[in-house]
Scaffold this motif. Structure first.
Motif, PDB file in Angstrom:
ATOM      1  N   ALA A   1      54.241  79.274 -33.679  1.00 36.78           N
ATOM      2  CA  ALA A   1      54.502  80.715 -33.653  1.00 36.78           C
ATOM      3  C   ALA A   1      55.193  81.127 -32.352  1.00 36.78           C
ATOM      4  O   ALA A   1      56.076  81.994 -32.344  1.00 36.78           O
ATOM      5  CB  ALA A   1      53.194  81.482 -33.825  1.00 36.78           C
ATOM      6  N   ALA A   2      54.782  80.479 -31.253  1.00 44.11           N
ATOM      7  CA  ALA A   2      55.388  80.805 -29.959  1.00 44.11           C
ATOM      8  C   ALA A   2      56.861  80.443 -29.917  1.00 44.11           C
ATOM      9  O   ALA A   2      57.678  81.169 -29.322  1.00 44.11           O
ATOM     10  CB  ALA A   2      54.641  80.084 -28.842  1.00 44.11           C
ATOM     11  N   MET A   3      57.225  79.326 -30.545  1.00 47.23           N
ATOM     12  CA  MET A   3      58.618  78.896 -30.522  1.00 47.23           C
ATOM     13  C   MET A   3      59.537  79.860 -31.263  1.00 47.23           C
ATOM     14  O   MET A   3      60.739  79.890 -31.026  1.00 47.23           O
ATOM     15  CB  MET A   3      58.737  77.493 -31.125  1.00 47.23           C
ATOM     16  N   LEU A   4      58.982  80.655 -32.164  1.00 46.40           N
ATOM     17  CA  LEU A   4      59.778  81.650 -32.876  1.00 46.40           C
ATOM     18  C   LEU A   4      60.113  82.838 -31.989  1.00 46.40           C
ATOM     19  O   LEU A   4      61.083  83.565 -32.251  1.00 46.40           O
ATOM     20  CB  LEU A   4      59.020  82.149 -34.113  1.00 46.40           C
ATOM     21  N   ILE A   5      59.326  83.032 -30.928  1.00 48.08           N
ATOM     22  CA  ILE A   5      59.445  84.226 -30.096  1.00 48.08           C
ATOM     23  C   ILE A   5      59.967  83.914 -28.703  1.00 48.08           C
ATOM     24  O   ILE A   5      60.800  84.644 -28.167  1.00 48.08           O
ATOM     25  CB  ILE A   5      58.068  84.926 -29.983  1.00 48.08           C
ATOM     26  N   ASN A   6      59.487  82.804 -28.117  1.00 54.16           N
ATOM     27  CA  ASN A   6      59.755  82.523 -26.715  1.00 54.16           C
ATOM     28  C   ASN A   6      61.238  82.260 -26.452  1.00 54.16           C
ATOM     29  O   ASN A   6      61.864  81.482 -27.162  1.00 54.16           O
ATOM     30  CB  ASN A   6      58.922  81.315 -26.271  1.00 54.16           C
ATOM     31  N   LYS A   7      61.765  82.897 -25.403  1.00 56.57           N
ATOM     32  CA  LYS A   7      63.171  82.751 -25.046  1.00 56.57           C
ATOM     33  C   LYS A   7      63.365  82.166 -23.648  1.00 56.57           C
ATOM     34  O   LYS A   7      64.471  82.201 -23.111  1.00 56.57           O
ATOM     35  CB  LYS A   7      63.874  84.123 -25.112  1.00 56.57           C
TER      36      LYS A   7
ATOM     37  N   ASN B   1      56.188  85.469 -24.472  1.00 56.39           N
ATOM     38  CA  ASN B   1      57.473  85.265 -23.808  1.00 56.39           C
ATOM     39  C   ASN B   1      57.338  85.281 -22.289  1.00 56.39           C
ATOM     40  O   ASN B   1      58.173  85.845 -21.579  1.00 56.39           O
ATOM     41  CB  ASN B   1      58.477  86.340 -24.245  1.00 56.39           C
ATOM     42  N   ILE B   2      56.251  84.676 -21.765  1.00 55.19           N
ATOM     43  CA  ILE B   2      56.071  84.608 -20.326  1.00 55.19           C
ATOM     44  C   ILE B   2      57.210  83.809 -19.697  1.00 55.19           C
ATOM     45  O   ILE B   2      57.796  82.931 -20.324  1.00 55.19           O
ATOM     46  CB  ILE B   2      54.711  83.965 -19.954  1.00 55.19           C
ATOM     47  N   LYS B   3      57.502  84.110 -18.443  1.00 48.07           N
ATOM     48  CA  LYS B   3      58.659  83.516 -17.773  1.00 48.07           C
ATOM     49  C   LYS B   3      58.319  82.133 -17.239  1.00 48.07           C
ATOM     50  O   LYS B   3      58.047  81.932 -16.058  1.00 48.07           O
ATOM     51  CB  LYS B   3      59.122  84.425 -16.643  1.00 48.07           C
TER      52      LYS B   3
END
Length: 319
Positions: free
Chosen positions: A217-223, A194-196
């Motif tokens: 997998a990143a798309m499930l977490i990254n906001k 979830n890096i900015k």
């Protein structure tokens, strides 16, 4: 304009000295050392210029020092784009950038090698820099065949570490045409933390089966990520499905560019997923005949997806 004779550039630059309203300047060509010094001397005194683009060729170290001096003294310039600057650009990076007011920096095809990545690392740590484009700079070692993979990984890790340490979000990062498989994989996995970072361009890089899995997998977490470009990064159709499934549960990404990627072809096996994906985006760029997607999106008989992440398709652009 390129058709300006080299001997006429000084007259043109001298005329700029009397201009009190210039905000944007775009130059292309080859300037001699004295011409570059004249230009930089004039722009140092300019109090209105905010956007400077230079497409230059084979400049020497003195020219780099002149531009570095300009960046250190000018307090209005916020956007700088330099392409094809040559191998002496590290002088510019090390001398001019620490003091400058640049928020948007583009150094495409600028001869930045893996040995200069510490300068890019320092740039990314500056919270005033919002956009960085270092595309088409080979960030692996060229001298030994057994080193590039290690270098790609290390350089990608440097970029990610700088993004982790930033206090403010990075609006845009372009590293297209920079990495092999391991470098891209490091960036993909960093998104899981979830890096900015709001916009990422990893087009024209070499990817393998691990990249779409990590991105899914990143798309499930990254906001934070809102725009993702993966042009000309071929992925197997099966891996693409895993990636899309991750995207369908993401609530922030609204622009996706996968032109030149045959894995995103609209076919019987993935047409339903592509339709759902398109319904959740504002802009989707794919290099195929899009009539099937458009027909499905506009067909009243097709029930809307149950996925809560899907938003209105009124602003969707499929290109």
């Amino acid at each position: 304009k390129p058709d300006i004779h080299p001997e006429d550039w000084p007259y043109f630059f001298t005329a700029l000295e009397k201009n009190n309203s210039l905000r944007k300047l775009k130059l292309r060509g080859m300037f001699g050392g004295s011409t570059m010094k004249l230009l930089c001397g004039i722009l140092k005194q300019n109090e209105t210029l905010t956007d400077l683009s230079m497409f230059l060729y084979a400049q020497d170290e003195e020219a780099c020092k002149d531009i570095a001096s300009l960046l250190a003294l000018n307090r209005t310039l916020t956007s700088l784009r330099i392409e094809r600057f040559g191998v002496d650009n590290p002088v510019l990076l090390s001398l001019g950038m620490p003091q400058c007011t640049i928020t948007r920096l583009c150094l495409r095809r600028a001869g930045i090698g893996s040995d200069r990545m510490f300068l890019i690392y320092d740039l990314l740590l500056r919270n005033t820099l919002l956009s960085l484009d270092i595309g088409e700079n080979y960030l692996g070692a060229m001298d030994q065949r057994d080193v590039p993979m290690k270098k790609h990984t290390q350089n990608a890790q440097l970029i990610c570490e700088a993004l982790r340490r930033r206090f403010t979000p990075m609006e845009h990062l372009a590293v297209d045409g920079c990495f092999e498989e391991n470098g891209v994989l490091v960036l993909a996995r960093a998104l899981q933390e979830n890096i900015k970072l709001q916009s990422l361009d990893i087009s024209d890089n070499v990817v393998d089966y691990r990249t779409p899995l990590a991105l899914g997998a990143a798309m499930l977490i990254n906001k934070h990520l809102q725009r993702l470009a993966m042009r000309n990064a071929p992925m197997h159709a099966v891996d693409v499905i895993v990636f899309i499934n991750g995207l369908l549960l993401n609530t922030t990404l609204h622009e996706l560019d996968v032109r030149g990627n045959p894995g995103f072809l609209v076919s019987g096996s993935n047409s339903h997923l592509m339709t759902r994906l398109a319904a959740g985006l504002r802009k989707l760029q794919i290099s195929v005949d899009n009539k099937q997607i458009m027909r499905q999106l506009s067909d009243p008989k097709v029930s809307p997806p149950s996925n809560p992440a899907v938003v209105s398709t009124k602003r969707l652009r499929i290109e």
